[in-house]
Design a protein around this motif. Sequence first.
Motif, PDB file in Angstrom:
ATOM      1  N   GLY A  93      32.987 129.216 -35.266  1.00  0.00           N
ATOM      2  CA  GLY A  93      33.759 130.362 -35.773  1.00  0.00           C
ATOM      3  C   GLY A  93      33.521 131.601 -34.940  1.00  0.00           C
ATOM      4  O   GLY A  93      34.446 132.380 -34.663  1.00  0.00           O
ATOM      5  N   ILE A  94      32.287 131.792 -34.542  1.00  0.00           N
ATOM      6  CA  ILE A  94      31.932 132.955 -33.725  1.00  0.00           C
ATOM      7  C   ILE A  94      32.717 132.920 -32.405  1.00  0.00           C
ATOM      8  O   ILE A  94      33.309 133.918 -31.985  1.00  0.00           O
ATOM      9  CB  ILE A  94      30.403 132.966 -33.471  1.00  0.00           C
ATOM     10  N   LEU A  95      32.754 131.746 -31.781  1.00  0.00           N
ATOM     11  CA  LEU A  95      33.486 131.609 -30.519  1.00  0.00           C
ATOM     12  C   LEU A  95      34.985 131.872 -30.736  1.00  0.00           C
ATOM     13  O   LEU A  95      35.616 132.588 -29.954  1.00  0.00           O
ATOM     14  CB  LEU A  95      33.262 130.206 -29.934  1.00  0.00           C
ATOM     15  N   ASP A 100      33.155 129.220 -40.513  1.00  0.00           N
ATOM     16  CA  ASP A 100      33.673 130.597 -40.443  1.00  0.00           C
ATOM     17  C   ASP A 100      33.697 131.210 -41.840  1.00  0.00           C
ATOM     18  O   ASP A 100      33.856 130.494 -42.833  1.00  0.00           O
ATOM     19  CB  ASP A 100      35.106 130.554 -39.875  1.00  0.00           C
ATOM     20  N   HIS A 101      33.530 132.529 -41.895  1.00  0.00           N
ATOM     21  CA  HIS A 101      33.728 133.211 -43.170  1.00  0.00           C
ATOM     22  C   HIS A 101      34.380 134.573 -42.967  1.00  0.00           C
ATOM     23  O   HIS A 101      34.183 135.509 -43.756  1.00  0.00           O
ATOM     24  CB  HIS A 101      32.403 133.325 -43.941  1.00  0.00           C
ATOM     25  N   MET A 108      22.510 137.536 -35.967  1.00  0.00           N
ATOM     26  CA  MET A 108      22.670 138.092 -37.317  1.00  0.00           C
ATOM     27  C   MET A 108      22.282 137.082 -38.398  1.00  0.00           C
ATOM     28  O   MET A 108      22.165 137.437 -39.569  1.00  0.00           O
ATOM     29  CB  MET A 108      24.125 138.517 -37.571  1.00  0.00           C
ATOM     30  N   LEU A 109      22.154 135.816 -38.012  1.00  0.00           N
ATOM     31  CA  LEU A 109      21.891 134.771 -39.014  1.00  0.00           C
ATOM     32  C   LEU A 109      20.394 134.717 -39.314  1.00  0.00           C
ATOM     33  O   LEU A 109      19.577 134.428 -38.435  1.00  0.00           O
ATOM     34  CB  LEU A 109      22.396 133.419 -38.493  1.00  0.00           C
ATOM     35  N   ALA A 158      31.998 138.665 -42.787  1.00  0.00           N
ATOM     36  CA  ALA A 158      30.658 138.069 -42.612  1.00  0.00           C
ATOM     37  C   ALA A 158      29.989 138.743 -41.417  1.00  0.00           C
ATOM     38  O   ALA A 158      30.597 138.870 -40.347  1.00  0.00           O
ATOM     39  CB  ALA A 158      30.780 136.570 -42.389  1.00  0.00           C
ATOM     40  N   PRO A 159      28.749 139.189 -41.568  1.00  0.00           N
ATOM     41  CA  PRO A 159      28.096 139.940 -40.482  1.00  0.00           C
ATOM     42  C   PRO A 159      28.102 139.219 -39.133  1.00  0.00           C
ATOM     43  O   PRO A 159      28.288 139.853 -38.090  1.00  0.00           O
ATOM     44  CB  PRO A 159      26.665 140.134 -41.008  1.00  0.00           C
ATOM     45  N   SER A 160      27.920 137.905 -39.141  1.00  0.00           N
ATOM     46  CA  SER A 160      27.892 137.178 -37.860  1.00  0.00           C
ATOM     47  C   SER A 160      29.237 137.275 -37.151  1.00  0.00           C
ATOM     48  O   SER A 160      29.305 137.505 -35.931  1.00  0.00           O
ATOM     49  CB  SER A 160      27.521 135.709 -38.105  1.00  0.00           C
ATOM     50  N   ILE A 161      30.312 137.100 -37.902  1.00  0.00           N
ATOM     51  CA  ILE A 161      31.645 137.108 -37.285  1.00  0.00           C
ATOM     52  C   ILE A 161      32.012 138.531 -36.845  1.00  0.00           C
ATOM     53  O   ILE A 161      32.536 138.741 -35.736  1.00  0.00           O
ATOM     54  CB  ILE A 161      32.690 136.555 -38.284  1.00  0.00           C
ATOM     55  N   ALA A 162      31.717 139.524 -37.707  1.00  0.00           N
ATOM     56  CA  ALA A 162      32.018 140.911 -37.347  1.00  0.00           C
ATOM     57  C   ALA A 162      31.295 141.298 -36.053  1.00  0.00           C
ATOM     58  O   ALA A 162      31.856 141.968 -35.176  1.00  0.00           O
ATOM     59  CB  ALA A 162      31.609 141.849 -38.488  1.00  0.00           C
TER      60      ALA A 162
END
Length: 258
Positions: A227-229, A67-68, A98-99, A72-76
């Motif tokens: 983290g995404i989940l 996670d970041h 996004m990755l 972080a674009p992936s999480i947003a």
Amino acid sequence: MTNDVSDWWRTAIIDMEPGRIALRGHEVQDLIGQAGFAEMIWLMLRGERPDPRAAKLLEATLVAAVDHGPQAPSIATARMAVTCGLPLNNAMASAVNMLGDVHGGAGEQAVELYERIDAAGGPDAVSDEITRWRTEHGRYIPGFGHRFHPVDPRAPALMSLVERAERDGIVTGQFRRIALTIERHLAETASKPVPMNIDGATAVIHAELGFPAPLARGLFVLSRSVGILAHAWEQSQQGGRNKGPTPPRYRWTYYSDG
Ligand SMILES: CC(C)(COP(=O)(O)OP(=O)(O)OC[C@H]1O[C@@H](n2cnc3c(N)ncnc32)[C@H](O)[C@@H]1OP(=O)(O)O)[C@@H](O)C(=O)NCCC(=O)NCCSC(=O)C[C@@](O)(CC(=O)O)C(=O)O
């Protein structure tokens, strides 16, 4: 045209018949409760069970990249997707997309670069190979630089594990030395600090453990998916509808090009 469909799908990964599942030659019931998840990833990708210490080193990369935060674009993306009414699987797929080369996926190119430098003679070849890389790909060196951290705390933590693994004879340390030489080279030549980032450090471990470059990106995706989940789930519990990347009171900069 042949009617023989026996060879339609070929795989060395799984063998199955009614009542039996074998993964890479191991009965699934022998793996359940026995193999850790990192070990399982290794077995599935490479067809062999790893030395537990090597699996532990791989696991460290999976923990580090989890996670970041919503910057972080992936999480947003995961969080925004949920506020648009998407279920968890769609939010995860959007976020994983996004990755890439710039965010979270640069480990693939970093492994490629490290391997190139290794083939060209190791740390002594760093300067020449960086020049060659830049001629082909532009000035950004994969696995280095961070827009948020002056020092990405994940990188030195991972690098110290590689150092320990080297002392224990699990890896050679050849890619660690190459990455540190790149970092020194960039510190001497760039206009601002360009520290090793999470992609650069996980790439060192993936290269040391013998994972081919494209798998470095796949492994980051596996880690970040956790983290995404978590963020998608948390957002779904908080509610919120149709949230964009910034609150409505912020405006983008409009300019007239007419
Ligand atoms: C990451 C970033 C875009 C940051 O850029 P920045 O904004 O800081 O720098 P810029 O303004 O573009 O450049 C300012 C000056 O530094 C020079 N400079 C910068 N990087 C340089 C470099 N690699 N090689 C040589 N020179 C460099 C540049 O040439 C310029 O020099 P000059 O023109 O003379 O002023 C950039 O480094 C970059 O593309 N890296 C390579 C790709 C890479 O490894 N991607 C993974 C990043 S980790 C990640 O994605 C996971 C994450 O951590 C993400 C998160 O949360 O954010 C998470 O966990 O999710």
